[in-house]
Design a protein around this motif. Structure first.
Motif, PDB file in Angstrom:
ATOM      1  N   ASN A  90      -7.953 -10.181   5.775  1.00 55.75           N
ATOM      2  CA  ASN A  90      -8.985  -9.838   4.782  1.00 55.75           C
ATOM      3  C   ASN A  90      -8.556  -8.751   3.799  1.00 55.75           C
ATOM      4  O   ASN A  90      -9.360  -8.332   2.964  1.00 55.75           O
ATOM      5  N   SER A  91      -7.305  -8.294   3.877  1.00 55.38           N
ATOM      6  CA  SER A  91      -6.858  -7.194   3.011  1.00 55.38           C
ATOM      7  C   SER A  91      -6.007  -7.638   1.827  1.00 55.38           C
ATOM      8  O   SER A  91      -5.574  -6.805   1.034  1.00 55.38           O
ATOM      9  N   TRP A  92      -5.760  -8.927   1.689  1.00 56.33           N
ATOM     10  CA  TRP A  92      -4.934  -9.411   0.585  1.00 56.33           C
ATOM     11  C   TRP A  92      -5.706  -9.363  -0.727  1.00 56.33           C
ATOM     12  O   TRP A  92      -6.864  -9.755  -0.790  1.00 56.33           O
ATOM     13  N   THR A  93      -5.055  -8.902  -1.788  1.00 58.96           N
ATOM     14  CA  THR A  93      -5.599  -8.916  -3.145  1.00 58.96           C
ATOM     15  C   THR A  93      -4.822  -9.954  -3.942  1.00 58.96           C
ATOM     16  O   THR A  93      -3.587  -9.951  -3.930  1.00 58.96           O
ATOM     17  N   GLU A  94      -5.542 -10.824  -4.634  1.00 58.63           N
ATOM     18  CA  GLU A  94      -4.900 -11.927  -5.359  1.00 58.63           C
ATOM     19  C   GLU A  94      -4.451 -11.495  -6.743  1.00 58.63           C
ATOM     20  O   GLU A  94      -5.138 -10.762  -7.452  1.00 58.63           O
ATOM     21  N   ASN A  95      -3.256 -11.986  -7.129  1.00 58.68           N
ATOM     22  CA  ASN A  95      -2.726 -11.806  -8.474  1.00 58.68           C
ATOM     23  C   ASN A  95      -2.028 -13.112  -8.843  1.00 58.68           C
ATOM     24  O   ASN A  95      -0.842 -13.274  -8.600  1.00 58.68           O
ATOM     25  N   GLY A  96      -2.792 -14.058  -9.379  1.00 59.26           N
ATOM     26  CA  GLY A  96      -2.257 -15.391  -9.651  1.00 59.26           C
ATOM     27  C   GLY A  96      -2.016 -16.107  -8.333  1.00 59.26           C
ATOM     28  O   GLY A  96      -2.903 -16.184  -7.490  1.00 59.26           O
ATOM     29  N   SER A  97      -0.791 -16.603  -8.123  1.00 53.01           N
ATOM     30  CA  SER A  97      -0.467 -17.267  -6.859  1.00 53.01           C
ATOM     31  C   SER A  97       0.225 -16.304  -5.893  1.00 53.01           C
ATOM     32  O   SER A  97       0.771 -16.727  -4.878  1.00 53.01           O
ATOM     33  N   ASN A  98       0.200 -15.014  -6.218  1.00 55.43           N
ATOM     34  CA  ASN A  98       0.780 -13.992  -5.354  1.00 55.43           C
ATOM     35  C   ASN A  98      -0.313 -13.069  -4.837  1.00 55.43           C
ATOM     36  O   ASN A  98      -1.382 -12.942  -5.449  1.00 55.43           O
ATOM     37  N   PHE A  99      -0.042 -12.417  -3.724  1.00 48.42           N
ATOM     38  CA  PHE A  99      -1.020 -11.559  -3.071  1.00 48.42           C
ATOM     39  C   PHE A  99      -0.333 -10.279  -2.620  1.00 48.42           C
ATOM     40  O   PHE A  99       0.880 -10.264  -2.384  1.00 48.42           O
ATOM     41  N   SER A 100      -1.118  -9.204  -2.493  1.00 45.03           N
ATOM     42  CA  SER A 100      -0.542  -7.947  -2.015  1.00 45.03           C
ATOM     43  C   SER A 100      -1.583  -7.173  -1.218  1.00 45.03           C
ATOM     44  O   SER A 100      -2.793  -7.414  -1.333  1.00 45.03           O
ATOM     45  N   GLN A 101      -1.092  -6.247  -0.400  1.00 47.60           N
ATOM     46  CA  GLN A 101      -1.953  -5.312   0.317  1.00 47.60           C
ATOM     47  C   GLN A 101      -1.137  -4.078   0.676  1.00 47.60           C
ATOM     48  O   GLN A 101       0.060  -4.161   0.935  1.00 47.60           O
ATOM     49  N   THR A 102      -1.793  -2.924   0.649  1.00 49.86           N
ATOM     50  CA  THR A 102      -1.169  -1.676   1.071  1.00 49.86           C
ATOM     51  C   THR A 102      -1.304  -1.585   2.582  1.00 49.86           C
ATOM     52  O   THR A 102      -2.375  -1.848   3.132  1.00 49.86           O
ATOM     53  N   ILE A 103      -0.202  -1.243   3.253  1.00 49.96           N
ATOM     54  CA  ILE A 103      -0.201  -1.183   4.712  1.00 49.96           C
ATOM     55  C   ILE A 103       0.387   0.150   5.174  1.00 49.96           C
ATOM     56  O   ILE A 103       1.016   0.868   4.390  1.00 49.96           O
ATOM     57  N   SER A 104       0.190   0.461   6.442  1.00 50.89           N
ATOM     58  CA  SER A 104       0.778   1.649   7.055  1.00 50.89           C
ATOM     59  C   SER A 104       1.875   1.238   8.021  1.00 50.89           C
ATOM     60  O   SER A 104       1.702   0.285   8.785  1.00 50.89           O
ATOM     61  N   ILE A 105       2.982   1.957   7.964  1.00 49.91           N
ATOM     62  CA  ILE A 105       4.054   1.786   8.943  1.00 49.91           C
ATOM     63  C   ILE A 105       4.363   3.175   9.482  1.00 49.91           C
ATOM     64  O   ILE A 105       4.757   4.067   8.725  1.00 49.91           O
ATOM     65  N   SER A 106       4.188   3.350  10.767  1.00 49.13           N
ATOM     66  CA  SER A 106       4.430   4.641  11.395  1.00 49.13           C
ATOM     67  C   SER A 106       5.892   5.043  11.247  1.00 49.13           C
ATOM     68  O   SER A 106       6.794   4.253  11.502  1.00 49.13           O
ATOM     69  N   GLY A 107       6.115   6.272  10.795  1.00 50.64           N
ATOM     70  CA  GLY A 107       7.466   6.797  10.682  1.00 50.64           C
ATOM     71  C   GLY A 107       8.194   6.450   9.404  1.00 50.64           C
ATOM     72  O   GLY A 107       9.375   6.764   9.264  1.00 50.64           O
ATOM     73  N   ILE A 108       7.515   5.811   8.432  1.00 49.90           N
ATOM     74  CA  ILE A 108       8.165   5.434   7.178  1.00 49.90           C
ATOM     75  C   ILE A 108       8.554   6.687   6.398  1.00 49.90           C
ATOM     76  O   ILE A 108       7.801   7.651   6.353  1.00 49.90           O
ATOM     77  N   GLY A 109       9.742   6.687   5.822  1.00 46.50           N
ATOM     78  CA  GLY A 109      10.188   7.776   4.966  1.00 46.50           C
ATOM     79  C   GLY A 109      10.121   7.365   3.511  1.00 46.50           C
ATOM     80  O   GLY A 109      10.088   6.170   3.182  1.00 46.50           O
ATOM     81  N   VAL A 110      10.117   8.335   2.624  1.00 45.26           N
ATOM     82  CA  VAL A 110       9.986   8.037   1.193  1.00 45.26           C
ATOM     83  C   VAL A 110      11.183   7.264   0.658  1.00 45.26           C
ATOM     84  O   VAL A 110      11.065   6.556  -0.339  1.00 45.26           O
ATOM     85  N   ASN A 111      12.331   7.373   1.315  1.00 44.50           N
ATOM     86  CA  ASN A 111      13.534   6.674   0.858  1.00 44.50           C
ATOM     87  C   ASN A 111      13.940   5.527   1.777  1.00 44.50           C
ATOM     88  O   ASN A 111      15.078   5.082   1.742  1.00 44.50           O
ATOM     89  N   ASP A 112      13.018   5.056   2.607  1.00 41.24           N
ATOM     90  CA  ASP A 112      13.358   4.005   3.564  1.00 41.24           C
ATOM     91  C   ASP A 112      13.310   2.616   2.949  1.00 41.24           C
ATOM     92  O   ASP A 112      12.388   2.277   2.199  1.00 41.24           O
ATOM     93  N   LYS A 113      14.325   1.831   3.290  1.00 39.03           N
ATOM     94  CA  LYS A 113      14.338   0.398   3.005  1.00 39.03           C
ATOM     95  C   LYS A 113      13.681  -0.286   4.200  1.00 39.03           C
ATOM     96  O   LYS A 113      13.854   0.147   5.344  1.00 39.03           O
ATOM     97  N   ILE A 114      12.936  -1.347   3.947  1.00 41.69           N
ATOM     98  CA  ILE A 114      12.213  -2.046   5.009  1.00 41.69           C
ATOM     99  C   ILE A 114      12.749  -3.465   5.118  1.00 41.69           C
ATOM    100  O   ILE A 114      12.657  -4.246   4.164  1.00 41.69           O
ATOM    101  N   ASP A 115      13.307  -3.797   6.277  1.00 42.88           N
ATOM    102  CA  ASP A 115      13.761  -5.159   6.550  1.00 42.88           C
ATOM    103  C   ASP A 115      12.792  -5.786   7.543  1.00 42.88           C
ATOM    104  O   ASP A 115      12.495  -5.201   8.585  1.00 42.88           O
ATOM    105  N   ILE A 116      12.308  -6.986   7.229  1.00 41.10           N
ATOM    106  CA  ILE A 116      11.290  -7.661   8.034  1.00 41.10           C
ATOM    107  C   ILE A 116      11.950  -8.665   8.972  1.00 41.10           C
ATOM    108  O   ILE A 116      12.828  -9.426   8.549  1.00 41.10           O
ATOM    109  N   GLN A 117      11.512  -8.669  10.242  1.00 43.42           N
ATOM    110  CA  GLN A 117      11.982  -9.647  11.212  1.00 43.42           C
ATOM    111  C   GLN A 117      10.762 -10.394  11.781  1.00 43.42           C
ATOM    112  O   GLN A 117      10.252 -10.017  12.834  1.00 43.42           O
TER     113      GLN A 117
END
Length: 124
Positions: free
Chosen positions: A48-75
């Motif tokens: 229920n947190s997705w915001t639509e932008n055309g055929s794309n969607f986004s949402q702001t999320i929290s990740i514990s321990g994220i740093g301002v210069n961190d790259k995020i790789d998804i598995q």
């Protein structure tokens, strides 16, 4: 690189400003400009947190321990990949703007809550 001046005995007594203590010089990754270790975390994407932008969607999320210069790789696990395929999602990726993480879904949005493992690595 590493820099230090030799002491009276010809041995180095400091490296990059870190002084010798009890015969040893202990350095951290940041003392020598090395990449810090990768860290595992999880990211939850609420249906229920997705915001639509055309055929794309986004949402702001929290990740514990994220740093301002961190790259995020998804598995994503197999169940997440199957959910994406069934929902017509082409891809999900994350962006990090100074520690504020945004998840993006391309083509469609998942029709269920999903959780993915991520690897965080600091980019210098």
């Amino acid at each position: 690189g590493l820099q230090g001046n030799p002491g009276k005995d010809g041995l180095t007594t400091s490296v990059n400003g870190v002084k010798q203590v009890n015969g040893n010089i202990t350095l951290t990754a940041s003392d020598i400009g090395a990449q810090s270790e990768n860290r595992l975390a999880t990211a939850a994407l609420a249906v229920n947190s997705w915001t639509e932008n055309g055929s794309n969607f986004s949402q702001t999320i929290s990740i514990s321990g994220i740093g301002v210069n961190d790259k995020i790789d998804i598995q994503p696990g197999g169940n997440v990949i199957n959910q994406m395929l069934n929902d017509g999602v082409i891809a999900i990726y994350f962006g990090n703007e100074n520690g504020v993480v945004t998840a993006y879904s391309v083509g469609a949005k998942p029709t269920a809550d999903i959780t993915v493992q991520v690897t965080l690595s600091e980019v210098r």
